[in-house]
Design an enzyme around this catalytic site. Structure first.
Site, short mmCIF file in Angstrom:
data_model
loop_
_atom_site.label_atom_id
_atom_site.label_comp_id
_atom_site.label_asym_id
_atom_site.label_seq_id
_atom_site.Cartn_x
_atom_site.Cartn_y
_atom_site.Cartn_z
N GLU A 1 96.56 -51.78 2.80
CA GLU A 1 97.60 -51.08 3.55
C GLU A 1 98.82 -50.83 2.65
O GLU A 1 99.96 -51.18 3.00
CB GLU A 1 98.02 -51.90 4.78
CG GLU A 1 96.89 -52.18 5.75
CD GLU A 1 97.31 -52.99 6.97
OE1 GLU A 1 98.53 -53.05 7.24
OE2 GLU A 1 96.44 -53.55 7.65
N GLU B 1 94.88 -61.15 9.43
CA GLU B 1 96.09 -61.98 9.40
C GLU B 1 95.88 -63.37 9.98
O GLU B 1 96.57 -63.78 10.92
CB GLU B 1 97.24 -61.26 10.09
CG GLU B 1 97.57 -59.93 9.41
CD GLU B 1 98.69 -59.16 10.10
OE1 GLU B 1 99.34 -59.72 11.02
OE2 GLU B 1 98.93 -58.00 9.71
#
Length: 735
Positions: free
Chosen positions: A637, A521
């Site tokens: 994910e 991220e």
């Protein structure tokens, strides 16, 4: 394809029905938590789903699952589903910095070692998640590394006349042998704005007295002990001593200059780092009848050395004199135990005396253990100290103390009695000693104050508690000094911490983990790089980019490659790439930058935490953009949230369709050589998995009772590339 036709076996879940309806099956409730798991599906569909083989049967690329390591180890039913359906597992939290690194920076490998050993038995691979992120870090430890250095003040009232040093006139000080020069220089002391005495030895300097500064006369009280201290450094390795006038029996004593309990030496050594010289004079060191003494700073041993001594820390203290500042707390240094302090609230035994090893300075400190965590009820663990005299109405007071905790914590103070209470705001604590000051105006009649420690569980150490109105009993005590680290120092420290963390992780798991999320991220929603100035205040937040800059990921990928295997697959990973295509573009551009600086990125992970309303056109465009990068592409994910813990039949069907759509588009737009695989994030809708992540959203392929949902069929059909149930033969079974 791994898929092949296998004679179907009806799942045991069909054996138990909650009603007589032949066409529906009651999914029931989560037996542990009572959560509704969804509306009843048509029995025909349930029977079809039960005939499907394990998911990994239907694909040749890596099919992974994001799981809780502790749940995998402890829940046999959960573990069985994972083992049967997936090739690879990603531990959701247990492998991150916050989970593995303790307050001292040590890495605890035990949990993940045991986890990997168990997964190996099932033939599962482990995907390393994650090396460098801004969340789930041991932020307390990392921030502690770059926290200001707290320099203790003198041990009491400074009776040395330093006015001549602060003025620069050297009044009452004698520059007997000035060498190349003895002067006062601004902004060269310990703190950025403090003064220093600069002493430079000459080219021919060889004797200690060749560079000598002599102090003013210092009064002696018969029978008292004295302490001389100061902070010193030099531009190159130096050497010095303290010598005395005729008041001492031995003017050239051998001393333990650093007060460490070590050996006695003639001189002390200096380096480019600040260090404290601290020696003590006992009553027996003085000649009988002496009323004053002087000391010399002898720094002439070596030629061409320039020394700096911090003016604010040069002190002589009468260790047996009454403290200079009038402290309304009789026992604030805990050198005589915890007399005067009492536990008002909290578990029995919460208050105790800490040893010298856990004190800020001196022989003891207050130790408080808070076993609960109640952010709005700080008083649940409360320690009270009594003032030597009540506060005066309208008078200003300062309450100050040094505190640290074994983990991130919180403290506040409150005055007593409650009818006259003032309340300090909550103060964050960490593993590093911190000076906290609280200024109040007396209401008149306050008799004491509390340390309120109930907000955050943990062990706290408190020392040097002072409550004062500023009144003194002669002289002044030098206060602790906070020395901020420079930006360059912070960059070096955090760079070393990253190297230590990544190198040890990659080395330890070199033979058991072969694919990693190296950087997680890194991008903001607009496609620009996070800088660490986004204002996140979470206790586990730490931005590596803030201190290492844009190249933090370059360093991370280089370290991972250098310390791992050349064949390891190293990924960069982010979320919302399907909803913010500018973010997707930014991530791809950042990968290009990393590689332009010598890093190697094998793959890009797109998390895909999506819902039923996620724009499908953007999903397609994202896959097309990622494919054009030429990198391995992983859906890292994947889950599809429904926004309810009791989805309707229609919602369950829509969820199945969305899972299948994502998998279909991945296979369509990502070339086979670039298909690393897909990881489903989570197993079931049980609150055991979703207490914190997507609670009441029903995002997974199994319900709260570990029964396959409609989404299981959509996922399997997507992996297989067809409706697998059409291969089934025979009539449907009814109860």
């Amino acid at each position: 394809m791994k898929y092949k036709y296998i004679i179907p076996i009806i799942a045991s879940s069909l054996m138990i029905l909650a009603s007589c309806d032949d066409n529906k099956m009651d999914w029931g409730k989560d037996p542990d938590h009572g959560a509704v798991t969804g509306a009843e599906l048509p029995l025909e569909l349930v029977e079809k789903i039960s005939r499907y083989q394990p998911l990994k049967t239907y694909t040749d690329f890596v099919l992974g699952n994001g799981i809780g390591a502790d749940l995998y180890m402890s829940d046999a039913a959960y573990r069985k589903i994972v083992n049967e359906n997936f090739d690879e597992v990603t531990p959701g939290y247990a492998m991150k910095h916050g989970a593995m690194v303790n307050a001292k920076g040590e890495i605890n490998f035990a949990t993940i070692d045991a986890f990997i050993a168990e997964t190996k038995k099932a033939g599962l691979k482990v995907f390393g998640h994650t090396l460098v992120w801004h969340s789930n870090q041991n932020a307390s430890y990392l921030n502690g590394l770059i926290a200001p250095t707290v320099i203790p003040g003198s041990s009491g009232t400074n009776i040395l006349d330093v006015a001549g040093l602060k003025s620069g006139a050297f009044t009452n000080w004698a520059r007997n042998n000035p060498g190349k020069g003895i002067s006062i220089v601004a902004n060269s002391g310990l703190a950025s704005n403090s003064q220093a005495i600069q002493l430079a030895s000459g080219a021919a300097s060889a004797q200690p007295y060749n560079l000598q500064l002599t102090s003013p006369n210092i009064p002696i009280v018969t029978g008292h002990n004295y302490e001389i201290s100061f902070y010193i450094k030099s531009d190159v390795t130096g050497k010095g001593r303290i010598s005395f006038n005729a008041s001492l029996a031995n003017p050239y004593p051998y001393k333990d200059w650093y007060n460490t309990g070590g050996s006695l030496t003639e001189a002390f050594a200096t380096t480019s780092a600040w260090q404290q010289v601290k020696i003590k004079l006992a009553p027996g060191d003085f000649k009988a009848g002496s009323t004053t003494f002087q000391y010399n700073l002898d720094l002439g041993y070596l030629p061409n050395v320039t020394y700096l001594i911090d003016v604010n820390t040069i002190a002589v203290v009468d260790l047996d004199a009454v403290s200079g500042i009038v402290n309304l707390i009789p026992n604030g240094n805990f050198n005589s135990g915890i007399t005067g302090w009492s536990q008002q609230n909290g578990a029995a035994g919460s208050l105790s005396l800490a040893s010298a090893a856990n004190s800020y300075e001196g022989s003891g400190a207050m130790k408080v253990v808070n076993a609960t965590s109640t952010p709005t009820e700080q008083y649940k663990t409360q320690i009270n100290g009594l003032f030597s005299s009540a506060l005066v109405a309208g008078k200003s007071y300062t309450i100050s103390y040094m505190i640290r905790s074994e983990a991130p914590g919180s403290v506040r103070c409150s005055t007593t009695p409650q009818s006259l209470a003032n309340y300090q705001g909550d103060q964050a604590t960490s593993t590093t000693w911190k000076l906290i000051e609280w200024k109040i105006t007396g209401k008149g009649g306050e008799t004491g104050f509390n340390f309120d420690l109930g907000a955050a569980s943990g062990t706290y150490y408190i020392d040097n508690v002072v409550v004062t109105s500023g009144e003194t009993a002669g002289g002044g005590v030098t206060a602790p000094i906070n020395i901020e680290k420079t930006d360059a120092e912070k960059t070096k420290i955090i760079g070393d911490a990253m190297k230590d963390w990544i190198s040890k992780m990659m080395t330890h798991y070199k033979t058991s983990v072969f694919a990693w999320d190296v950087v997680n991220e890194p991008m903001k929603e607009d496609g620009t790089l996070r800088t660490g100035n986004e204002g996140d205040t979470a206790t586990d937040y730490f931005s590596w980019a803030k201190y290492l800059g844009k190249d933090y990921a370059v360093t991370a990928f280089k370290l991972a490659r250098q310390n791992g295997n050349t064949t390891d697959k190293l990924f960069i990973n982010d979320y919302n790439l399907e909803s913010r295509l500018d973010k997707c573009d930014g991530l791809i551009s950042y990968v290009t930058y990393i590689e332009s600086q010598g890093g190697t990125v094998d793959g890009i992970g797109t998390q895909m935490h999506i819902g039923l309303t996620t724009d499908k056109d953007k999903i397609v465009q994202m896959f097309q953009k990622l494919a054009a990068s030429g990198k391995l592409i992983k859906i890292s994910e994947l889950d599809v949230r429904l926004g309810t813990n009791a989805p309707t039949v229609a919602q369950q069907a829509a969820q199945a369709e969305m899972y299948q759509f994502v998998i279909d588009m991945y296979k369509k737009h990502i070339p086979v050589p670039q298909q690393y695989g897909i990881t489903i994030w989570g197993v079931s809708d049980s609150v055991k998995e979703h207490e914190f992540w997507l609670p009441d959203e029903s995002p997974n392929l199994w319900d709260a009772n570990y029964v396959r949902k409609h989404a299981y069929k959509g996922t399997a059909d997507g992996l297989a590339g067809k409706d697998v149930s059409k291969d089934f033969s025979g009539e449907l079974v009814k109860p």
